[in-house]
Design an enzyme around this catalytic site. Structure first.
Site, PDB file in Angstrom:
ATOM      1  N   MET A   1      -1.706   6.176   1.945  1.00 66.45           N
ATOM      2  CA  MET A   1      -0.911   7.177   1.394  1.00 66.45           C
ATOM      3  C   MET A   1      -2.081   8.071   0.707  1.00 66.45           C
ATOM      4  O   MET A   1      -2.467   7.988  -0.404  1.00 66.45           O
ATOM      5  CB  MET A   1      -0.118   6.453  -0.096  1.00 66.45           C
TER       6      MET A   1
ATOM      7  N   MET B   1      10.004   4.270   3.308  1.00 62.64           N
ATOM      8  CA  MET B   1       9.697   4.043   1.712  1.00 62.64           C
ATOM      9  C   MET B   1      11.056   3.711   0.893  1.00 62.64           C
ATOM     10  O   MET B   1      11.943   4.827   1.076  1.00 62.64           O
ATOM     11  CB  MET B   1       8.693   5.272   1.274  1.00 62.64           C
TER      12      MET B   1
ATOM     13  N   SER C   1       2.114  -6.897   0.292  1.00 63.49           N
ATOM     14  CA  SER C   1       1.388  -6.036  -0.007  1.00 63.49           C
ATOM     15  C   SER C   1       0.106  -6.367  -1.127  1.00 63.49           C
ATOM     16  O   SER C   1       0.226  -6.796  -2.200  1.00 63.49           O
ATOM     17  CB  SER C   1       2.399  -4.918  -0.825  1.00 63.49           C
TER      18      SER C   1
ATOM     19  N   ASP D   1      -2.224  -1.129   0.814  1.00 62.35           N
ATOM     20  CA  ASP D   1      -1.786   0.081   0.342  1.00 62.35           C
ATOM     21  C   ASP D   1      -2.964   1.003  -0.080  1.00 62.35           C
ATOM     22  O   ASP D   1      -3.698   0.762  -1.193  1.00 62.35           O
ATOM     23  CB  ASP D   1      -1.064  -0.151  -0.851  1.00 62.35           C
TER      24      ASP D   1
ATOM     25  N   HIS E   1      -1.444   1.054   5.292  1.00 66.74           N
ATOM     26  CA  HIS E   1      -0.628   2.020   4.818  1.00 66.74           C
ATOM     27  C   HIS E   1      -1.291   3.252   4.296  1.00 66.74           C
ATOM     28  O   HIS E   1      -1.540   3.142   2.885  1.00 66.74           O
ATOM     29  CB  HIS E   1       0.466   1.420   3.920  1.00 66.74           C
TER      30      HIS E   1
ATOM     31  N   HIS F   1      -0.382  -6.225   4.427  1.00 67.42           N
ATOM     32  CA  HIS F   1      -0.243  -4.786   4.072  1.00 67.42           C
ATOM     33  C   HIS F   1      -1.191  -4.101   2.935  1.00 67.42           C
ATOM     34  O   HIS F   1      -1.217  -4.715   1.853  1.00 67.42           O
ATOM     35  CB  HIS F   1       1.206  -4.687   3.576  1.00 67.42           C
TER      36      HIS F   1
END
Ligand code: DX5
Ligand code: ZN
Length: 213
Positions: free
Chosen positions: A64, A134, A6, A31, A62, A29
């Site tokens: 969010m 998650m 991440s 974020d 990802h 990954h």
């Protein structure tokens, strides 16, 4: 298991070195946080474009963010191989967003927060490429793994046996001990930030997670 470092915990002032340091992982990954869906803000699709110059790994984005449907094209054009959005942010547009992602030739992922019931995913099992469970409250790295994620993974594994084809990915609080637990529950891909970036040997950290069982 596939390991997706991440990029939340990376040193952005040293980007090329940071990317090379996790080149043992086949996925990266990203974020993306907008300060609305989650309290923190990170980076947007512009960061993907920059990193794409240094890496040919699989870009796992990802999102969010609120209103993820508004930015799908930007992430697809910036090099995303997979775009995962939160069901809690989709507000009845999840089917449409999934179709838009797939229409752009990108894999579509759906994520749920720890407090969201696994049954909310049922309407999407046939069309989704990846489900991201998650195991921490989204918004920051370095949190402790929530064991409640294990039942969700087991359920998704069981449902998949009934004829679905999604990957199962887990994100948050992954270390050697929790990687073993999630693998035994049926996980295919683990996201790890602090375990890898705070490790003195990032290659070894990636290998340990990949072979955890
Ligand atoms: C949290 C992010 C996770 C997090 C993982 O909102 O989605 O990817 O950065 O970091 P660790 O592995 O440190 O929990
Ligand atoms: Zn994440």
């Amino acid at each position: 298991m596939i390991v997706a470092p991440s990029f939340l915990t990376a040193d952005f002032s040293n980007l090329e070195e940071e990317i090379v340091s996790v080149s043992a992982a086949s996925w990266l990954h990203f974020d993306v946080m907008d300060g609305i869906f989650v309290p923190n803000r990170t980076y947007d699709h512009g960061m993907l474009k920059i990193i794409k110059a240094y890496s040919n790994q699989f870009f796992d984005c990802h999102l969010m963010i609120a209103n993820p449907g508004d930015v799908i094209d930007l992430y697809a054009q910036s090099g995303a191989d997979l775009i995962t959005f939160h069901l809690e942010a989709a507000r009845n547009h999840a089917h449409e967003i999934i179709q838009n992602i797939k229409r752009l030739g990108v894999k579509a992922g759906l994520s749920i927060k720890p407090d969201t019931d696994i049954d909310t995913l049922k309407p999407y099992l046939n069309e989704i490429d990846l489900i991201l469970v998650m195991s921490v409250e989204p918004g920051k790295g370095g949190q402790a793994f929530l064991d409640s994620a294990l039942d969700k993974i087991r359920t998704l594994f069981k449902w998949r046996e009934q004829g679905h084809h999604y990957w199962i990915e887990v994100d948050g609080g992954i270390n050697l001990e929790t990687a073993k637990k999630v693998r035994q529950a049926g996980c295919d891909i683990v996201v790890a930030g602090s375990f890898i970036f705070n490790h003195h040997d990032r290659d070894a950290a990636i290998r340990e997670l990949a072979h955890a069982k």
